[in-house]
Design a protein around this motif. Structure first.
Motif, PDB file in Angstrom:
ATOM      1  N   ASN A  19       1.472   2.048   4.810  1.00  0.00           N
ATOM      2  CA  ASN A  19       1.730   2.382   3.318  1.00  0.00           C
ATOM      3  C   ASN A  19       0.888   1.143   2.562  1.00  0.00           C
ATOM      4  O   ASN A  19       0.620   1.423   1.477  1.00  0.00           O
ATOM      5  N   LYS A  20       1.177  -0.052   3.229  1.00  0.00           N
ATOM      6  CA  LYS A  20       0.438  -1.019   2.361  1.00  0.00           C
ATOM      7  C   LYS A  20      -1.120  -0.895   2.326  1.00  0.00           C
ATOM      8  O   LYS A  20      -1.464  -1.102   1.268  1.00  0.00           O
ATOM      9  N   LEU A  21      -1.716  -0.507   3.389  1.00  0.00           N
ATOM     10  CA  LEU A  21      -3.098  -0.331   3.168  1.00  0.00           C
ATOM     11  C   LEU A  21      -3.568   0.885   2.147  1.00  0.00           C
ATOM     12  O   LEU A  21      -4.334   0.849   1.431  1.00  0.00           O
ATOM     13  N   ASP A  22      -2.598   1.899   2.283  1.00  0.00           N
ATOM     14  CA  ASP A  22      -2.867   2.948   1.317  1.00  0.00           C
ATOM     15  C   ASP A  22      -2.725   2.453  -0.129  1.00  0.00           C
ATOM     16  O   ASP A  22      -3.343   2.734  -1.062  1.00  0.00           O
ATOM     17  N   ALA A  23      -1.555   1.614  -0.198  1.00  0.00           N
ATOM     18  CA  ALA A  23      -1.475   0.934  -1.651  1.00  0.00           C
ATOM     19  C   ALA A  23      -2.800   0.062  -2.195  1.00  0.00           C
ATOM     20  O   ALA A  23      -3.201   0.089  -3.147  1.00  0.00           O
ATOM     21  N   TYR A  24      -3.327  -0.453  -1.124  1.00  0.00           N
ATOM     22  CA  TYR A  24      -4.472  -1.339  -1.398  1.00  0.00           C
ATOM     23  C   TYR A  24      -5.698  -0.465  -1.824  1.00  0.00           C
ATOM     24  O   TYR A  24      -6.132  -0.843  -3.006  1.00  0.00           O
ATOM     25  N   VAL A  25      -5.842   0.892  -1.190  1.00  0.00           N
ATOM     26  CA  VAL A  25      -6.717   1.693  -1.783  1.00  0.00           C
ATOM     27  C   VAL A  25      -6.476   2.146  -3.298  1.00  0.00           C
ATOM     28  O   VAL A  25      -7.556   2.094  -4.036  1.00  0.00           O
ATOM     29  N   LEU A  26      -5.283   2.299  -3.727  1.00  0.00           N
ATOM     30  CA  LEU A  26      -5.057   2.505  -5.089  1.00  0.00           C
ATOM     31  C   LEU A  26      -5.252   1.351  -5.971  1.00  0.00           C
ATOM     32  O   LEU A  26      -5.549   1.525  -7.245  1.00  0.00           O
ATOM     33  N   GLN A  27      -4.820   0.039  -5.460  1.00  0.00           N
ATOM     34  CA  GLN A  27      -5.175  -0.982  -6.174  1.00  0.00           C
ATOM     35  C   GLN A  27      -6.716  -1.150  -6.610  1.00  0.00           C
ATOM     36  O   GLN A  27      -7.130  -1.777  -7.691  1.00  0.00           O
ATOM     37  N   ASP A  28      -7.570  -0.914  -5.538  1.00  0.00           N
ATOM     38  CA  ASP A  28      -8.832  -0.749  -5.885  1.00  0.00           C
ATOM     39  C   ASP A  28      -9.323   0.026  -6.810  1.00  0.00           C
ATOM     40  O   ASP A  28     -10.480  -0.053  -7.375  1.00  0.00           O
ATOM     41  N   ALA A  29      -8.776   0.890  -7.096  1.00  0.00           N
ATOM     42  CA  ALA A  29      -9.192   1.891  -8.228  1.00  0.00           C
ATOM     43  C   ALA A  29      -8.656   1.396  -9.695  1.00  0.00           C
ATOM     44  O   ALA A  29      -8.621   2.104 -10.777  1.00  0.00           O
ATOM     45  N   GLY A  30      -7.807   0.099  -9.668  1.00  0.00           N
ATOM     46  CA  GLY A  30      -7.555  -0.540 -10.702  1.00  0.00           C
ATOM     47  C   GLY A  30      -6.026  -0.611 -11.235  1.00  0.00           C
ATOM     48  O   GLY A  30      -5.716  -1.049 -12.362  1.00  0.00           O
ATOM     49  N   ILE A  31      -5.024  -0.298 -10.320  1.00  0.00           N
ATOM     50  CA  ILE A  31      -3.738  -0.495 -10.521  1.00  0.00           C
ATOM     51  C   ILE A  31      -3.255  -1.531 -10.016  1.00  0.00           C
ATOM     52  O   ILE A  31      -3.747  -1.867  -8.975  1.00  0.00           O
ATOM     53  N   ASP A  32      -1.830  -2.073 -10.516  1.00  0.00           N
ATOM     54  CA  ASP A  32      -1.339  -3.308  -9.923  1.00  0.00           C
ATOM     55  C   ASP A  32      -0.551  -2.859  -8.676  1.00  0.00           C
ATOM     56  O   ASP A  32      -0.213  -1.718  -8.241  1.00  0.00           O
ATOM     57  N   THR A  33       0.004  -3.860  -7.782  1.00  0.00           N
ATOM     58  CA  THR A  33       0.556  -3.491  -6.650  1.00  0.00           C
ATOM     59  C   THR A  33       2.060  -3.015  -6.810  1.00  0.00           C
ATOM     60  O   THR A  33       2.074  -1.934  -5.780  1.00  0.00           O
ATOM     61  N   PHE A  34       2.595  -2.995  -7.752  1.00  0.00           N
ATOM     62  CA  PHE A  34       3.970  -2.187  -8.133  1.00  0.00           C
ATOM     63  C   PHE A  34       3.606  -0.676  -8.482  1.00  0.00           C
ATOM     64  O   PHE A  34       4.341   0.172  -7.900  1.00  0.00           O
ATOM     65  N   GLU A  35       2.784  -0.610  -9.148  1.00  0.00           N
ATOM     66  CA  GLU A  35       2.374   0.682  -9.675  1.00  0.00           C
ATOM     67  C   GLU A  35       1.820   1.413  -8.611  1.00  0.00           C
ATOM     68  O   GLU A  35       2.035   2.660  -8.326  1.00  0.00           O
ATOM     69  N   ALA A  36       1.011   0.865  -7.707  1.00  0.00           N
ATOM     70  CA  ALA A  36       0.389   1.374  -6.637  1.00  0.00           C
ATOM     71  C   ALA A  36       1.608   1.940  -5.551  1.00  0.00           C
ATOM     72  O   ALA A  36       1.691   3.267  -5.117  1.00  0.00           O
ATOM     73  N   ASN A  37       2.742   1.313  -5.391  1.00  0.00           N
ATOM     74  CA  ASN A  37       3.948   1.647  -4.590  1.00  0.00           C
ATOM     75  C   ASN A  37       4.571   2.747  -5.272  1.00  0.00           C
ATOM     76  O   ASN A  37       4.820   3.867  -4.588  1.00  0.00           O
ATOM     77  N   ARG A  38       4.681   2.805  -6.607  1.00  0.00           N
ATOM     78  CA  ARG A  38       5.154   3.900  -7.234  1.00  0.00           C
ATOM     79  C   ARG A  38       4.553   5.297  -7.208  1.00  0.00           C
ATOM     80  O   ARG A  38       4.972   6.325  -6.829  1.00  0.00           O
ATOM     81  N   LYS A  39       3.152   5.003  -7.006  1.00  0.00           N
ATOM     82  CA  LYS A  39       2.184   6.268  -6.929  1.00  0.00           C
ATOM     83  C   LYS A  39       2.498   7.136  -5.488  1.00  0.00           C
ATOM     84  O   LYS A  39       2.233   8.052  -5.420  1.00  0.00           O
TER      85      LYS A  39
END
Length: 222
Positions: free
Chosen positions: A120-140
């Motif tokens: 899940n952390k790596l999935d969140a990294y992918v979302l962060q690379d799209a421009g959102i922060d670490t907390f918003e990525a978790n929520r997504k």
């Protein structure tokens, strides 16, 4: 400051632990010197706790009646591979060096990715690379901002005979949870600011959204 969401924690019953094994483990420190801390394992862990989540206590020297303690959540990418996306590896190295010199206790807690797990952390990294922060990525990903529970850390400290400590952390949630579980934090000792171009935004987001106490650059000197 936006309210950070957490998993339900801090109100669960703290397990009652006893020491299972205590063994000296010689280690190489970040400065190429050596130390031989005592590594502790424990009995009485929750029956549903997977074996890959078992905590360890690494005790350096004679910590004294009011020990320095670091609660370090496992970070495979930072601790092992030296990822620059976080400050976990440098914080671990800093604590090992400090405790080897002064005595102290490192609690290594198996809570990868603020408790959401490695994949899940790596999935969140992918979302962060799209421009959102670490907390918003978790929520997504429909995950809490921070799923870590420090009740087991409090139980480990009690098993080692400590109910008052000096806590090495920038994270106020660690102090809050330990206090709720009966461990008095008489002093909070900040870690250094381990910022780099890859993690600067991540660290500033932790300050802005979770209240972490990190002093950047000129802020540290003021």
């Amino acid at each position: 400051m936006t309210q950070v969401t957490h998993a339900v924690k801090g109100d669960s019953e703290r397990p009652s632990l006893t020491v299972r094994t205590a063994v000296k483990v010689p280690i190489a420190l970040p400065d190429a010197s050596e130390a031989s801390p005592t590594v502790y394992s424990f009995r009485g862990l929750p029956s549903d706790l997977p074996v890959d989540k078992e905590p360890l206590a690494v005790v350096f020297g004679e910590p004294g009646p009011l020990p320095l303690v670091r609660l370090h959540s496992e970070c495979l990418t930072g601790d092992v591979f030296g990822s620059l996306r976080c400050d976990c590896g440098p914080q671990l190295a800093e604590s090992l060096t400090m405790f080897a010199a002064q005595g102290g206790i490192l609690l290594y807690l198996r809570q990868e990715g603020r408790g959401i797990g490695l994949y899940n952390k790596l999935d969140a990294y992918v979302l962060q690379d799209a421009g959102i922060d670490t907390f918003e990525a978790n929520r997504k990903l429909n995950l809490p901002d921070d799923a870590r529970d420090y009740g087991i850390a409090a139980a480990v400290l009690s098993a080692l005979g400590y109910d008052e400590i000096r806590l090495v952390t920038n994270n106020p949630d660690k102090q809050r949870q330990l206090s709720e579980h009966g461990i008095k934090v008489l002093e909070s000792v900040p870690t250094g600011c381990h910022a780099n171009p890859f993690n600067d935004y991540y660290l500033r987001t932790k300050v802005d959204f979770a209240g972490h106490r990190i002093a950047f650059g000129s802020e540290a000197a003021s």
